[in-house]
Design a protein around this motif. Sequence first.
Motif, mmCIF file in Angstrom:
data_model
loop_
_atom_site.group_PDB
_atom_site.id
_atom_site.type_symbol
_atom_site.label_atom_id
_atom_site.label_comp_id
_atom_site.label_asym_id
_atom_site.label_seq_id
_atom_site.Cartn_x
_atom_site.Cartn_y
_atom_site.Cartn_z
ATOM 1 N N MET A 185 0.863 -1.183 0.000
ATOM 2 C CA MET A 185 0.000 0.000 0.000
ATOM 3 C C MET A 185 0.896 1.228 0.000
ATOM 4 O O MET A 185 1.473 1.593 1.020
ATOM 5 C CB MET A 185 -0.924 -0.045 1.219
ATOM 6 N N ARG A 186 1.016 1.861 -1.160
ATOM 7 C CA ARG A 186 2.005 2.911 -1.346
ATOM 8 C C ARG A 186 1.527 4.267 -0.812
ATOM 9 O O ARG A 186 0.425 4.396 -0.282
ATOM 10 C CB ARG A 186 2.381 3.005 -2.829
ATOM 11 N N GLU A 187 2.392 5.269 -1.014
ATOM 12 C CA GLU A 187 2.156 6.587 -0.424
ATOM 13 C C GLU A 187 0.805 7.163 -0.857
ATOM 14 O O GLU A 187 0.465 7.188 -2.025
ATOM 15 C CB GLU A 187 3.269 7.552 -0.853
ATOM 16 N N GLY A 188 0.053 7.632 0.140
ATOM 17 C CA GLY A 188 -1.215 8.290 -0.155
ATOM 18 C C GLY A 188 -2.356 7.359 -0.486
ATOM 19 O O GLY A 188 -3.469 7.827 -0.754
ATOM 20 N N PHE A 189 -2.135 6.049 -0.457
ATOM 21 C CA PHE A 189 -3.243 5.112 -0.688
ATOM 22 C C PHE A 189 -4.236 5.208 0.457
ATOM 23 O O PHE A 189 -3.864 5.318 1.624
ATOM 24 C CB PHE A 189 -2.710 3.687 -0.798
ATOM 25 N N THR A 190 -5.526 5.162 0.137
ATOM 26 C CA THR A 190 -6.569 5.194 1.156
ATOM 27 C C THR A 190 -7.561 4.066 0.935
ATOM 28 O O THR A 190 -7.932 3.755 -0.199
ATOM 29 C CB THR A 190 -7.324 6.542 1.151
ATOM 30 N N VAL A 191 -7.996 3.455 2.030
ATOM 31 C CA VAL A 191 -9.077 2.475 2.001
ATOM 32 C C VAL A 191 -9.920 2.696 3.249
ATOM 33 O O VAL A 191 -9.392 2.893 4.344
ATOM 34 C CB VAL A 191 -8.547 1.028 1.930
#
Length: 263
Positions: free
Chosen positions: A88-94
């Motif tokens: 889950m890379r930079e700035g990924f949101t869930v």
Amino acid sequence: MATIHPSAFVDPGARLAEDVQVGAQAFVDADVVIGQGSRIMPGAHIGRWTTLGNNNLVYPGAVIGHDPQDLGYHGEEAYTIIGDGNVMREGFTVHRGNRPGTRTVIGNNNYFMVNSHVAHNCVIGNHVILVNGALLAGHVEVGNRVIISGNCQVHQFVRIGDFAMMRGGSNTSKDIPPYCLNDGTNWIRALNLVGLKRNGFSEERIRTVKEAFKIIFRSGFGLGKALNYLEQDGEITDDVARMVEFIKTSKRGIGSGRGSTRD
């Protein structure tokens, strides 16, 4: 014992496996479970009621399992369930589910690139790639080994079948059948032939899927007639049966081939 940087915050109610690493200024909320081999990098945020499996990598600035973007949500207990081996890379949101007891579910070995987003109540399979800026709205279902390219947009409640691909900048408010490539807006342009070959499909398997694709999208039949033809006179392999069943169970309808007709 987990390795936690002195500037990180880990709620006492979180449960971390012994070899988990939590970086500087990261935040891990209450009722979080993090499995073996996982690493929470500096500045990442793990929201309440999130379960992370083993060997996940959460990069700086990622926000995992926070409140859904839904005006009807008011802090009720809902969940984010994530499997093993995800990046889950930079700035990924869930975001977690949007109603009490509901959940957002992510499988195993997926790769979520910079600033991609998975909204509440989505269900993501295994070996999926979301490229930079790809956006999934609420309740989207994504099969296995799907690629959603950069800056793609997927409308709520859409389903995307196994081995499908969305080309960069495309969008869809319709379901994308297995093995297909979406381009533009709701345009099933072709089969994802490169993806099928990379995933070890034999020439014979690809041939049968090609024939089914031609009947559905290039024959000029209406969709109902095309499916009836396939079921009665076509070569129904497991792959073709998967396509047919996916289309028959679609609630939003499927994207069309340019110039084809639809019942």
